[in-house]
Write a protein that holds these residues in place. Sequence first.
Motif, PDB file in Angstrom:
ATOM      1  N   ILE A   1      31.923  30.991  29.306  1.00 11.71           N
ATOM      2  CA  ILE A   1      32.647  32.246  29.087  1.00 11.71           C
ATOM      3  C   ILE A   1      32.390  33.289  30.176  1.00 11.71           C
ATOM      4  N   LEU A   2      31.132  33.543  30.507  1.00 14.64           N
ATOM      5  CA  LEU A   2      30.855  34.621  31.462  1.00 14.64           C
ATOM      6  C   LEU A   2      31.345  34.324  32.880  1.00 14.64           C
ATOM      7  N   PRO A   3      31.260  33.064  33.344  1.00 21.31           N
ATOM      8  CA  PRO A   3      31.876  32.793  34.652  1.00 21.31           C
ATOM      9  C   PRO A   3      33.387  33.093  34.669  1.00 21.31           C
ATOM     10  N   VAL A   4      34.066  32.880  33.543  1.00 19.34           N
ATOM     11  CA  VAL A   4      35.495  33.218  33.470  1.00 19.34           C
ATOM     12  C   VAL A   4      35.677  34.743  33.446  1.00 19.34           C
ATOM     13  N   ALA A   5      34.848  35.428  32.663  1.00 20.22           N
ATOM     14  CA  ALA A   5      34.921  36.900  32.620  1.00 20.22           C
ATOM     15  C   ALA A   5      34.712  37.484  34.018  1.00 20.22           C
ATOM     16  N   LYS A   6      33.789  36.888  34.741  1.00 15.96           N
ATOM     17  CA  LYS A   6      33.514  37.320  36.119  1.00 15.96           C
ATOM     18  C   LYS A   6      34.741  37.146  37.013  1.00 15.96           C
ATOM     19  N   LYS A   7      35.417  36.013  36.871  1.00 16.90           N
ATOM     20  CA  LYS A   7      36.646  35.776  37.651  1.00 16.90           C
ATOM     21  C   LYS A   7      37.699  36.831  37.341  1.00 16.90           C
ATOM     22  N   ILE A   8      37.855  37.143  36.066  1.00 13.06           N
ATOM     23  CA  ILE A   8      38.852  38.146  35.652  1.00 13.06           C
ATOM     24  C   ILE A   8      38.479  39.514  36.218  1.00 13.06           C
ATOM     25  N   ALA A   9      37.194  39.855  36.113  1.00 16.45           N
ATOM     26  CA  ALA A   9      36.729  41.153  36.634  1.00 16.45           C
ATOM     27  C   ALA A   9      37.018  41.260  38.126  1.00 16.45           C
ATOM     28  N   ALA A  10      36.706  40.191  38.862  1.00 14.84           N
ATOM     29  CA  ALA A  10      36.930  40.211  40.315  1.00 14.84           C
ATOM     30  C   ALA A  10      38.421  40.307  40.629  1.00 14.84           C
TER      31      ALA A  10
END
Lengths: 86, 86
Positions: B14-23
């Motif tokens: 989940i957090l690696p995906v959240a990071k992609k969205i944030a970037a």
Amino acid sequence: MKLTDIPDDQLNEILPVAKKIAAASGTENYNILQNNGRLAHQEVDHVHFHFIPKPNEKEGLGISWPQTQGNQDRLKKLREEIMAKM
Amino acid sequence: MKLTDIPDDQLNEILPVAKKIAAASGTENYNILQNNGRLAHQEVDHVHFHFIPKPNEKEGLGISWPQTQGNQDRLKKLREEIMAKM
């Protein structure tokens, strides 16, 4: 330091640990909150996650999140712009 | 469904995906929020994470989090109790 500064192979360890803490605390109601940037309530400049038990209405995390009028065309365009960068 | 219901091998994605969205969003200030239980503002009964851009003081997530007087002995005991269950 923000979420985007953490390598994936470290990021992926965080939620399983948060889950362990949540289970061990025995708390039924709780929030996981991670803030990025002063404007977004980040007060300490390392990346950290808050586990916040919510035992009753008064204690724990209160949130306000003003709703705004959506515009489907604008949202669709924004979605496409973001997807194009992923 | 709460955080504790999700298997670790799915949680860790989940957090690696959240990071992609944030970037991809290009947002400087933002919050990651995950609510568990009605009392803690969970309104939909599947586990989900909010990515909330904070473009200015008025928009995005506002938080209130009443501070209480700490008691070091009580906190130490609570820590030991939680650690014993992990």
